[in-house]
Design a protein around this motif. Structure first.
Motif: not given
Ligand SMILES: CCCCC/C=C/C(=O)SCCNC(=O)CCNC(=O)[C@H](O)C(C)(C)COP(=O)(O)OP(=O)(O)OC[C@H]1O[C@@H](n2cnc3c(N)ncnc32)[C@H](O)[C@@H]1OP(=O)(O)O
Length: 286
Positions: A71-87
């Motif tokens: 989805q992120i690639e198709c939406n032509k976002s400028r970049g992707l940051i992978l992270t977690s919602s667990n701290d």
């Protein structure tokens, strides 16, 4: 020639869903174990894993991650940051319960989707970075090394400690590690089953920067993504894929063979006994 083969292999592994209008980036088609937030100003998408308690890579989480990356690639976002919602935990790696006394058909599906996830991250057309805001053992580390840049918070661990519990990594996982670390360090770390502290990871180059908070880590990842502003996006994507071609080819050349070898190994008494002891260890820790 090389470019054609890269594009060809990408088509094979990524049935891109680009016909949809995706600016809203809803997670309707998946199980909701990931969230995507796109920064309107920068155009950078933050993809968060959100499977309590420790973001183990279950079939559903891996499916959602692949769906979100597409989805992120198709939406032509400028970049992707992978992270977690667990701290505390970025990801605890593969779901060990899927590997213990497994149903054979489900195990095949599980391993295949793990291969798909690695390929999706490794070949992602836009710049990628990992904001490692918690522990990242095993496949958690492999996902981070498939990204182009890593920023980590202090006092956590990262690494592939597979040998500690009789696991044998596939060659493509080793290559992923080796794309970031010198070979002699990879060999030693894999054999030792080493988990690096944040500071050690910085010293050997497994991560690129340390951040004081998640907010800072996200900002540092965004700054990295901004460094590609002057590059033509298509040339950048093709160059990235060319740089990664040999690692990816290693898996694409014989995905079925890798699947067979891993399934066979997971079914061995050596692996099952090591895993059983590891699962006990996790329970006893409490
Ligand atoms: C050919 C073979 C494949 C080779 C490649 C292998 C790749 C892999 O990724 S294998 C997975 C390896 N991962 C691990 O060994 C991580 C184990 N987990 C931990 O070390 C810790 O959980 C932690 C440091 C990530 C987080 O610690 P903490 O916050 O203290 O959380 P708990 O340990 O209490 O865990 C909570 C809960 O989750 C269960 N759990 C943790 N990790 C996994 C896992 N990978 N798979 C399944 N379940 C996991 C843990 O047992 C606890 O469960 P409950 O006791 O039921 O609460």
């Amino acid at each position: 020639m090389l470019r054609n083969s890269l594009i060809g292999s990408l088509r094979q592994i990524k049935p891109i869903l680009c016909s949809q209008s995706l600016r809203s980036l809803s997670n309707g088609a998946n199980s909701g174990l990931t969230t995507i937030e796109v920064d309107d100003k920068s155009g950078i998408a933050t993809l968060s894993m959100n499977l309590p308690p420790v973001n183990t890579l279950t079939l559903n989480l891996m499916h959602d991650l692949i769906d979100s990356i597409n989805q992120i690639e198709c939406n032509k976002s400028r970049g992707l940051i992978l992270t977690s919602s667990n701290d505390k935990v970025f990801s605890a790696g593969l779901d060990l319960k899927e590997l213990y006394k497994p149903d054979q058909e489900r195990l095949k599906e599980f391993w295949t989707i793990f291969q798909d996830l690695w390929l999706a991250l490794h070949l992602c057309g836009i710049p990628t970075a990992a904001a490692i805001n918690g522990h990242a053992p095993a496949a958690g580390c492999i996902m981070a090394t498939a990204c182009e840049y890593r920023v980590m918070l202090p006092d956590f661990v990262i690494g592939v400690h597979a040998t500690r519990f009789s696991f044998l990594v596939s060659k493509w996982m080793m290559l992923s590690y080796q794309s970031v670390l010198p070979r002699r360090i990879v060999e030693r770390a894999l054999n030792q089953g080493k988990l690096f502290s944040t500071q050690e990871a910085l010293e050997v180059g497994l991560i690129d920067e340390v951040a004081g908070s998640k907010k800072e880590a996200l900002a540092q990842c965004a700054a990295f993504i901004g460094t590609f502003d002057k590059a033509n996006p298509i040339a950048r994507t093709l160059t990235k894929r060319m740089c990664r071609d040999s690692d990816v080819t290693e898996l694409l050349r014989d995905r079925a063979g890798d699947l067979r070898a891993c399934v066979d190994y997971i079914n061995t008494p050596l692996f099952q006994e090591g895993l059983s002891a590891h699962l006990e260890g996790l329970k006893e820790k409490k």
